[in-house]
Every structure is written in C-alpha cells, then in structure tokens.
Design a protein around this motif. Structure first.
Motif, PDB file in Angstrom:
ATOM      1  N   TYR A  14      -3.667   6.013 -12.246  1.00 27.96           N
ATOM      2  CA  TYR A  14      -3.281   5.202 -11.095  1.00 27.96           C
ATOM      3  C   TYR A  14      -2.205   5.954 -10.322  1.00 27.96           C
ATOM      4  O   TYR A  14      -1.245   6.456 -10.909  1.00 27.96           O
ATOM      5  CB  TYR A  14      -2.710   3.857 -11.547  1.00 27.96           C
ATOM      6  CG  TYR A  14      -3.661   2.975 -12.328  1.00 27.96           C
ATOM      7  CD1 TYR A  14      -5.041   3.155 -12.271  1.00 27.96           C
ATOM      8  CD2 TYR A  14      -3.163   1.949 -13.134  1.00 27.96           C
ATOM      9  CE1 TYR A  14      -5.898   2.342 -12.983  1.00 27.96           C
ATOM     10  CE2 TYR A  14      -4.026   1.126 -13.855  1.00 27.96           C
ATOM     11  CZ  TYR A  14      -5.392   1.324 -13.773  1.00 27.96           C
ATOM     12  OH  TYR A  14      -6.241   0.516 -14.484  1.00 27.96           O
ATOM     13  N   GLU A  15      -2.374   6.006  -9.018  1.00 24.27           N
ATOM     14  CA  GLU A  15      -1.417   6.702  -8.174  1.00 24.27           C
ATOM     15  C   GLU A  15      -1.052   5.812  -6.986  1.00 24.27           C
ATOM     16  O   GLU A  15      -1.879   5.036  -6.515  1.00 24.27           O
ATOM     17  CB  GLU A  15      -2.004   8.019  -7.657  1.00 24.27           C
ATOM     18  CG  GLU A  15      -2.457   8.969  -8.756  1.00 24.27           C
ATOM     19  CD  GLU A  15      -3.145  10.213  -8.221  1.00 24.27           C
ATOM     20  OE1 GLU A  15      -3.544  11.055  -9.043  1.00 24.27           O
ATOM     21  OE2 GLU A  15      -3.274  10.344  -6.979  1.00 24.27           O
ATOM     22  N   LYS A  16       0.162   5.935  -6.523  1.00 24.92           N
ATOM     23  CA  LYS A  16       0.615   5.193  -5.344  1.00 24.92           C
ATOM     24  C   LYS A  16       0.720   6.160  -4.159  1.00 24.92           C
ATOM     25  O   LYS A  16       1.195   7.282  -4.298  1.00 24.92           O
ATOM     26  CB  LYS A  16       1.980   4.551  -5.601  1.00 24.92           C
ATOM     27  CG  LYS A  16       1.944   3.411  -6.604  1.00 24.92           C
ATOM     28  CD  LYS A  16       1.268   2.168  -6.024  1.00 24.92           C
ATOM     29  CE  LYS A  16       2.122   1.513  -4.953  1.00 24.92           C
ATOM     30  NZ  LYS A  16       1.507   0.266  -4.425  1.00 24.92           N
ATOM     31  N   ASP A  17       0.250   5.710  -3.017  1.00 27.88           N
ATOM     32  CA  ASP A  17       0.441   6.430  -1.763  1.00 27.88           C
ATOM     33  C   ASP A  17       0.880   5.397  -0.744  1.00 27.88           C
ATOM     34  O   ASP A  17       0.060   4.673  -0.177  1.00 27.88           O
ATOM     35  CB  ASP A  17      -0.839   7.127  -1.324  1.00 27.88           C
ATOM     36  CG  ASP A  17      -0.632   7.993  -0.071  1.00 27.88           C
ATOM     37  OD1 ASP A  17       0.428   7.861   0.572  1.00 27.88           O
ATOM     38  OD2 ASP A  17      -1.527   8.799   0.257  1.00 27.88           O
ATOM     39  N   GLY A  18       2.192   5.304  -0.519  1.00 26.67           N
ATOM     40  CA  GLY A  18       2.713   4.262   0.367  1.00 26.67           C
ATOM     41  C   GLY A  18       2.326   2.898  -0.169  1.00 26.67           C
ATOM     42  O   GLY A  18       2.550   2.590  -1.350  1.00 26.67           O
ATOM     43  N   ARG A  40       0.627   0.902  11.482  1.00 22.31           N
ATOM     44  CA  ARG A  40      -0.191   0.738  12.672  1.00 22.31           C
ATOM     45  C   ARG A  40      -0.428   2.108  13.309  1.00 22.31           C
ATOM     46  O   ARG A  40       0.271   3.073  13.019  1.00 22.31           O
ATOM     47  CB  ARG A  40       0.503  -0.191  13.696  1.00 22.31           C
ATOM     48  CG  ARG A  40       0.838  -1.594  13.188  1.00 22.31           C
ATOM     49  CD  ARG A  40      -0.413  -2.407  12.920  1.00 22.31           C
ATOM     50  NE  ARG A  40      -0.121  -3.795  12.572  1.00 22.31           N
ATOM     51  CZ  ARG A  40       0.060  -4.238  11.339  1.00 22.31           C
ATOM     52  NH1 ARG A  40       0.045  -3.390  10.317  1.00 22.31           N
ATOM     53  NH2 ARG A  40       0.283  -5.525  11.113  1.00 22.31           N
ATOM     54  N   GLY A  41      -1.442   2.175  14.166  1.00 29.64           N
ATOM     55  CA  GLY A  41      -1.670   3.351  14.983  1.00 29.64           C
ATOM     56  C   GLY A  41      -1.798   4.645  14.197  1.00 29.64           C
ATOM     57  O   GLY A  41      -2.505   4.733  13.191  1.00 29.64           O
ATOM     58  N   HIS A  42      -1.083   5.672  14.654  1.00 30.01           N
ATOM     59  CA  HIS A  42      -1.199   7.012  14.088  1.00 30.01           C
ATOM     60  C   HIS A  42      -0.801   7.033  12.612  1.00 30.01           C
ATOM     61  O   HIS A  42      -1.419   7.766  11.802  1.00 30.01           O
ATOM     62  CB  HIS A  42      -0.339   7.988  14.888  1.00 30.01           C
ATOM     63  CG  HIS A  42      -0.471   9.414  14.450  1.00 30.01           C
ATOM     64  ND1 HIS A  42      -1.655  10.120  14.532  1.00 30.01           N
ATOM     65  CD2 HIS A  42       0.439  10.265  13.879  1.00 30.01           C
ATOM     66  CE1 HIS A  42      -1.478  11.348  14.056  1.00 30.01           C
ATOM     67  NE2 HIS A  42      -0.220  11.452  13.653  1.00 30.01           N
ATOM     68  N   ALA A  43       0.214   6.257  12.223  1.00 30.28           N
ATOM     69  CA  ALA A  43       0.651   6.237  10.818  1.00 30.28           C
ATOM     70  C   ALA A  43      -0.460   5.718   9.910  1.00 30.28           C
ATOM     71  O   ALA A  43      -0.654   6.211   8.793  1.00 30.28           O
ATOM     72  CB  ALA A  43       1.907   5.375  10.671  1.00 30.28           C
ATOM     73  N   LEU A  44      -1.208   4.738  10.390  1.00 28.82           N
ATOM     74  CA  LEU A  44      -2.324   4.208   9.611  1.00 28.82           C
ATOM     75  C   LEU A  44      -3.447   5.239   9.524  1.00 28.82           C
ATOM     76  O   LEU A  44      -4.048   5.420   8.461  1.00 28.82           O
ATOM     77  CB  LEU A  44      -2.828   2.910  10.236  1.00 28.82           C
ATOM     78  CG  LEU A  44      -4.017   2.234   9.546  1.00 28.82           C
ATOM     79  CD1 LEU A  44      -3.728   1.963   8.081  1.00 28.82           C
ATOM     80  CD2 LEU A  44      -4.366   0.933  10.278  1.00 28.82           C
ATOM     81  N   ASP A  45      -3.735   5.914  10.630  1.00 29.84           N
ATOM     82  CA  ASP A  45      -4.759   6.960  10.607  1.00 29.84           C
ATOM     83  C   ASP A  45      -4.409   8.052   9.601  1.00 29.84           C
ATOM     84  O   ASP A  45      -5.280   8.571   8.899  1.00 29.84           O
ATOM     85  CB  ASP A  45      -4.927   7.577  11.994  1.00 29.84           C
ATOM     86  CG  ASP A  45      -5.584   6.620  12.989  1.00 29.84           C
ATOM     87  OD1 ASP A  45      -6.293   5.706  12.529  1.00 29.84           O
ATOM     88  OD2 ASP A  45      -5.379   6.797  14.201  1.00 29.84           O
ATOM     89  N   GLU A  46      -3.140   8.409   9.533  1.00 31.33           N
ATOM     90  CA  GLU A  46      -2.720   9.442   8.588  1.00 31.33           C
ATOM     91  C   GLU A  46      -2.908   8.981   7.144  1.00 31.33           C
ATOM     92  O   GLU A  46      -3.335   9.769   6.290  1.00 31.33           O
ATOM     93  CB  GLU A  46      -1.261   9.821   8.834  1.00 31.33           C
ATOM     94  CG  GLU A  46      -1.029  10.625  10.110  1.00 31.33           C
ATOM     95  CD  GLU A  46       0.411  11.064  10.238  1.00 31.33           C
ATOM     96  OE1 GLU A  46       1.302  10.343   9.726  1.00 31.33           O
ATOM     97  OE2 GLU A  46       0.662  12.128  10.836  1.00 31.33           O
ATOM     98  N   LEU A  47      -2.598   7.714   6.864  1.00 31.12           N
ATOM     99  CA  LEU A  47      -2.785   7.175   5.511  1.00 31.12           C
ATOM    100  C   LEU A  47      -4.256   7.221   5.118  1.00 31.12           C
ATOM    101  O   LEU A  47      -4.607   7.618   4.001  1.00 31.12           O
ATOM    102  CB  LEU A  47      -2.259   5.738   5.450  1.00 31.12           C
ATOM    103  CG  LEU A  47      -2.394   5.042   4.093  1.00 31.12           C
ATOM    104  CD1 LEU A  47      -1.448   5.657   3.078  1.00 31.12           C
ATOM    105  CD2 LEU A  47      -2.109   3.541   4.232  1.00 31.12           C
TER     106      LEU A  47
END
Length: 263
Positions: A14-18, A40-47
């Motif tokens: 199990y790993e966490k990413d944000g 939201r927006g670009h930050a969500l796209d990066e995730l």
C-alpha cells in the motif's frame, strides 16, 4: 470501504500519493481516494498522470475506482483525458446482517455449500469463472490463496457444488476489514444452468450468518445490473454508484488540451 484490507497479502504493498491510496502487486493496480480529492485543475491532472505513469513503468493496468458522488465534478472527464476508460457502472448496496442471516439457507436438491481454503479448490473456482465469463480468470486462485495465507481471519471463501459430479457451480467470498462495521461481499458467480434456483441467495445468507457471528452489522457490495435487483429484494439498500476507470498499456493516453489547461 474506500480503503483496503488492513493486512495486505504477500507481495502486495500500500502506498500513499497525496490523498490517494495506491495498491501495488495484485493482478492490476488499484487506486482509490476520499470523496473529495481536494485538488482542482492542473494539480489534479498531475495527480492522475502520476498514477498512470507509475503503472505504465511497470507495464501494468490500473483501476481508479470512482463513486457517483465524488468530487470534483470533472474528475471523470480528466481521467478520460489521461487515457482511463470506464468499465460498467455498479450499484453500491448496504444490507443488515441480522436481516439477511435468516435461518438455514435453502438450496436446491443435490447442491451443497462448503467453505474452502486449499489451493486445489481455489483453482477450481478460477476454472469455473474462466469458463463462465469466457476470459482468463485463473489468477483468482492465486489472489484468493494469497489473502487466505496472509490473513485467514479476514476472508471466507465458499463454493456450491453439484453432489452428482462435484462440479463447482457457484463461488463467493466475504472480506472482513479489521474492526470495521462492514464486511464486503465478493464473487457470487453461478453457472448459467444453475441460475434462478436460489444458490446465489443461499450464499448471501451463509456469508451474512458468518458476519453476524463475528459481530459485523452491515454487508457491503458493488453490484452488477444482474445482481442488484436480487439484492434489493433481499433487503439491501442502494446508496450510490461506482465505476472503475481503467488505464492499460494497450491504451496510451490522449491528452485533452482543454482540460489540461483548466485551473
């Protein structure tokens, strides 16, 4: 129920990413998060891109599980833009174990139900599922055996068999999640010739009885369109929907300039 079993099987991490939980080492990768990812927006796209690229580097498919009430509202659009493809929508249903564990399950004549845990029986389940659905599901045996070996108290696997020839005609399992009030129903596939005879309902009652004996008040299931009507008649209540969004190496991402530029 958005998380994972407390103790992963051998080889699974199990790993966490944000805000996300990423499960690595199963047949395909799995990603899930809270109702609102908070991005939201670009930050969500990066995730989203990080999850895709992580599993792309491993050459593996990955499923991102979305609920019908998740936020932000454009999450699914952004997943599609990153190359994730929706599979069939399912209905999330909740049932009370005390209402479902009603006496001795009624089975058709010549059918028995038993709990199984050895590899040979689990491989019979994988073979039955593969033949029924016309795809290779033999990996189920390995996955179930891994769970049973790692955490035998957190999973119970049942088969329904025809007494005449010992054929596995249905299989289902129950997952426990530590001290959670919920246990998860999984499986429940029945050979076509044996459908409509009460086997599916009997396996529900059997698992409900085990959950009740363990003091777990609720059952949870992500149900297909075929199963949902039966579960509703048994007393399950629909609370939302869920849809797997899947990316695979065979389907490279097609980025959307419009979505990628939104903030």
């Amino acid at each position: 129920m958005r998380g994972a079993a407390p103790n992963p099987p051998a080889g699974v991490t199990y790993e966490k990413d944000g805000p996300l939980l990423r499960i690595v080492g199963e047949t395909r990768g799995f990603v899930t998060g809270p109702r609102d990812l908070g991005l939201r927006g670009h930050a969500l796209d990066e995730l989203i891109a990080r999850q895709r690229d992580f599993f792309a580097a491993r050459g593996e498919r990955v499923e991102w599980k979305i609920r019908g009430h998740d936020e932000p509202a454009d999450l699914t659009d952004r997943l599609r833009a990153a190359g994730f493809v929706p599979e069939d929508q399912e209905t999330v249903l909740i049932g009370r174990t005390e209402e479902l564990a009603v006496g001795e399950p009624v089975l058709p004549e010549g059918v028995t139900v038993r709990r199984v845990s050895d590899e040979a029986d689990l491989r019979r389940i994988g073979a039955m599922e593969s033949a029924l659905w016309g795809i290779d599901l033999t990996w189920l045996a390995t996955e179930l055996l891994g769970r049973i070996t790692a955490t035998p108290d957190e999973i119970a696997v049942y088969v329904a068999e025809a007494e005449a020839d010992g054929e596995v005609i249905s299989a289902a399992w129950l997952l426990f999640y530590g001290d959670s009030d919920f246990a998860g129903l999984r499986g429940g596939s029945t050979v076509t010739a044996w459908r409509g005879k009460g086997i599916y309902r009997a396996l529900i009652a059997t698992r409900a009885a085990l959950a009740a004996a363990r003091g777990v008040p609720y059952l949870h299931v992500d149900a297909s369109d075929d199963s949902a009507p039966i579960l509703r008649r048994l007393g399950f209540r629909a609370i939302t929907t869920t849809t797997p969004y899947v990316w695979s190496p065979e389907q490279p991402p097609q980025e959307s300039a419009d979505l990628a530029s939104q903030d």
